[in-house]
Design a protein around this motif. Sequence first.
Motif: not given
Length: 387
Positions: A157, A159, A172, A174-175, A353-355
């Motif tokens: 994740n 920003t 925050t 990770d995936t 990836y960014s939530r």
Amino acid sequence: MNTNNQAGFALPAAIGALVVIATLVTAGFFMSQQELRMGVASKHANMAVNIAQAGANEVMGNWNGYQLGNIAVWSDTTITDTIATGVWEVSITNANNFVYFLTASGTVTEGGVRWAGASRTIGIVTKMLFADIDPPAALTTRGKTVVKGNALINGTNTTPPSWGPYCTGLPTNDTTGVLTNDTSIISTSGKGAISGSPQYDQDSTIVDSTFTTFGDLSWTELTSLAQLEGKDISSLGSSITSLAPDTTASGRCDETVLTNWGDTIPTAACGSYFPLIYHGGPLLRIQGGGMGQGILLVDGTLDLRGGFLFYGIIIVQGNFETQGSGNRIIGAVMASNGSLDDQSIVGGSEVTYSRCAVTRSILNNASLSRARPIQERSWVDLTAVAN
């Protein structure tokens, strides 16, 4: 008996009676005036509440996602308007990007100088309702996928630069780097890499509907919303060479320009513009650099040829391919690869990836997000506190 010196009492009695009558009449006028004032005051107090509620309803009913979604956590902005009976002012405070507190004041202007001026303040706790688009990985796909050259797919994740104040309170975690229906046909070569938690994963339930159904919204409904927003870019053809923020002569973001997909700098004129963009396919090639943010929907194959920066969600019904260097997607990509052809991510391209980018691309879109009062105890009278 001499009565000539006796004082008469009829005149004093008459005068006294007149005084009593005058007092009673004056008291009657005073009481009626007070009753009138109390009645008007009560009417205008209720009218002020209705004006405040009208303002809150106007803000919720016409929620401007990409404008109000750009309020930093625990910051606020104020909207005012004038109606026939008064003026309303609504302050919108962002509690955590999902809950917003509205402080609405209504002031009566009807009745002229003598009667106008009644004011009431109410508070309403609202919760965001938005489209259920939740990519489970940096890249969600099917079919053979090759990551080569210096390309990277990263599920950690992230920003986006300068977005810190707008990402507070969001998850925050990770995936997965790549989520697919068959990990045996995922490969890397050269310095190509896949990272995440885990690096890649398999989900046998990934089918066509994974890329066409998003909660209560279908692919057709999503693309129709993009067309209603004026962001159907199919007319630009299969190749786009210049994507950049655009402004009007007055310095406002010009949302009518098809090649204006917002600005990745939040404080810029187009920094709060997160469009829903649609291309009807069969191929969309973006080359020559450029930037954008929001949600990009492609009915065919998306081919990135270098220098393209995008924050948000990309959903592709065909292949997702990259070439050259400098392509950087911060958010998530969902590529159906419907024909199950080979797709490749090569060069120096990155999908990270960014939530925050995923969430803001939905919350800040005018068509996909709405604010509604919470189900219980959402309303409170703040008049005594405000005064």
